[in-house]
Write a protein that holds these residues in place. Structure first.
Motif, PDB file in Angstrom:
ATOM      1  N   ASN A 169       1.068  -0.657  -0.085  1.00 59.96           N
ATOM      2  CA  ASN A 169       0.037   0.535  -0.124  1.00 59.96           C
ATOM      3  C   ASN A 169       1.267   1.172  -0.101  1.00 59.96           C
ATOM      4  O   ASN A 169       0.507   2.429  -0.668  1.00 59.96           O
ATOM      5  N   ASP A 170       1.824   1.259   0.812  1.00 58.74           N
ATOM      6  CA  ASP A 170       2.847   2.425   0.610  1.00 58.74           C
ATOM      7  C   ASP A 170       3.599   2.869   0.047  1.00 58.74           C
ATOM      8  O   ASP A 170       4.003   3.208  -0.840  1.00 58.74           O
TER       9      ASP A 170
ATOM     10  N   TYR B 292       0.875   4.134  -2.699  1.00 62.42           N
ATOM     11  CA  TYR B 292       0.900   5.249  -2.568  1.00 62.42           C
ATOM     12  C   TYR B 292       1.738   6.490  -2.580  1.00 62.42           C
ATOM     13  O   TYR B 292       1.541   7.383  -3.691  1.00 62.42           O
TER      14      TYR B 292
ATOM     15  N   THR C  44      -7.196   8.753  -6.186  1.00 64.17           N
ATOM     16  CA  THR C  44      -7.586   7.687  -5.741  1.00 64.17           C
ATOM     17  C   THR C  44      -8.201   7.845  -4.575  1.00 64.17           C
ATOM     18  O   THR C  44      -8.954   6.484  -4.466  1.00 64.17           O
TER      19      THR C  44
ATOM     20  N   LEU D 131      -2.051   9.857   2.357  1.00 63.14           N
ATOM     21  CA  LEU D 131      -0.741  10.234   1.646  1.00 63.14           C
ATOM     22  C   LEU D 131       0.469  10.395   1.960  1.00 63.14           C
ATOM     23  O   LEU D 131       1.370  10.063   1.971  1.00 63.14           O
TER      24      LEU D 131
END
Length: 316
Positions: free
Chosen positions: A5-6, A9, A26, A33
């Motif tokens: 996920n990071d 982002y 997004t 974020l």
């Protein structure tokens, strides 16, 4: 390993040229974020983005990291999309195992209809008489038949039908050996059996008559094998008397190469079961084959059994 996920982002911020644009694209809050990307930089010990009040740009390290991060994120999305395709409709490969004689007698007449109904499904059929371990060998479904079904721990066991076991032999063999008039006459004839039923060279057939009579016949089999196909072929070749499931011998009886022996006597029925792992998370392709077999396999078994029963009724 970093949280994907990071990485996603960070890639979104670089791809869209800033936190605000990435948030709009997004649907993720700008503050989230910013916080997650900052945490990613702290863990890596490298500044990935240059920030000011008007502009966000990737550093040299950020540019290099972006290329790899974007590839990882796209790969993960592709993997998820491929699963989503499989879950939307029956598609992909289903692996089915069953004994050879069942493949020929039960599945050959009905599986072409399944493949025509589900054109996106590929079927791998392992027609083998060896016992298979569904979980270890990654087999989706297995058909098994017998008076008792064993080795089913951890599996769903679904009964799909049953078949009488009847005595058959070739007309030529019966002409030479004489047709038995009572079950006790079988003891003097050449016979077949399964190895597990043979003890000290002797096997037993437990037979039931038309009015509930019972007879236990002790015999010395000339052939002992678990391969019912081999027993069937040996009977066709005039070697002796076989005790086999009714649907398996019906075509040979109708064709005149086998004849039922003591047609009003039969043995304990064979139960036909479909085995498969727990249905939790089951793909539509596997479910579609289970549902198809549940409808068409019992009908196939019944049709062949009725044909042979009709032959018995019309016999002189």
């Amino acid at each position: 390993m970093e949280d994907l996920n990071d990485l996603a982002y960070f890639a979104a911020v670089v791809e869209h040229g800033g936190f605000s644009a990435a948030a709009r694209a997004t649907g993720i809050e700008k503050t989230r974020l910013s916080r997650r990307v900052a945490a990613l930089e702290d863990r890596l010990g490298v500044r990935l983005l240059q920030r000011n009040t008007r502009h966000v740009a990737a550093t040299e390290a950020g540019e290099r990291f972006f290329v790899q991060a974007q590839a990882l994120v796209e790969g993960a999305r592709s993997a998820l999309d491929s699963l989503a395709d499989l879950r939307r409709e029956p598609a992909g490969t289903v692996r089915l195992s069953c004994p050879q004689v069942m493949a020929q007698s039960y599945l050959a007449p009905i599986l072409p209809g399944y493949l025509a109904t589900y054109p996106k499904v590929n079927l791998e059929l392992e027609a083998s008489d060896r016992p298979v371990d569904l979980l270890r060998e990654r087999i989706d479904l297995a058909l098994r038949a017998g008076a008792r079904i064993e080795g089913t721990a951890g599996l769903v066991t679904r009964k799909l039908g049953q078949a009488r076991r009847v005595l058959v032999a070739s007309p030529g063999y019966l002409d030479a050996a004489g047709r038995p008039r009572a079950p006790q006459d079988l003891a003097r004839m050449d016979t077949f059996s399964r190895p597990g039923d043979v003890h000290d060279g002797q096997a037993r057939w437990a037979l039931a008559g038309p009015s509930g009579q019972a007879a236990v016949i002790t015999h010395t089999p000339r052939l002992s094998t678990d391969d019912l196909r081999m027993q069937l072929q040996a009977a066709v070749n005039g070697i002796g008397v076989a005790l086999l499931p009714e649907p398996i011998v019906s075509a040979s009886v109708r064709g005149g190469v086998l004849e039922t022996v003591l047609p009003h006597w039969s043995a304990e029925t064979h139960m036909i079961h479909l085995l498969y792992p727990t249905p939790r998370g089951m793909l539509p392709s596997v479910r579609s084959l289970i549902d198809y077999l549940a409808v068409h396999l019992p009908a196939c078994i019944q049709e062949r059994s009725v044909e042979l029963e009709d032959d018995h009724e019309t016999a002189p």
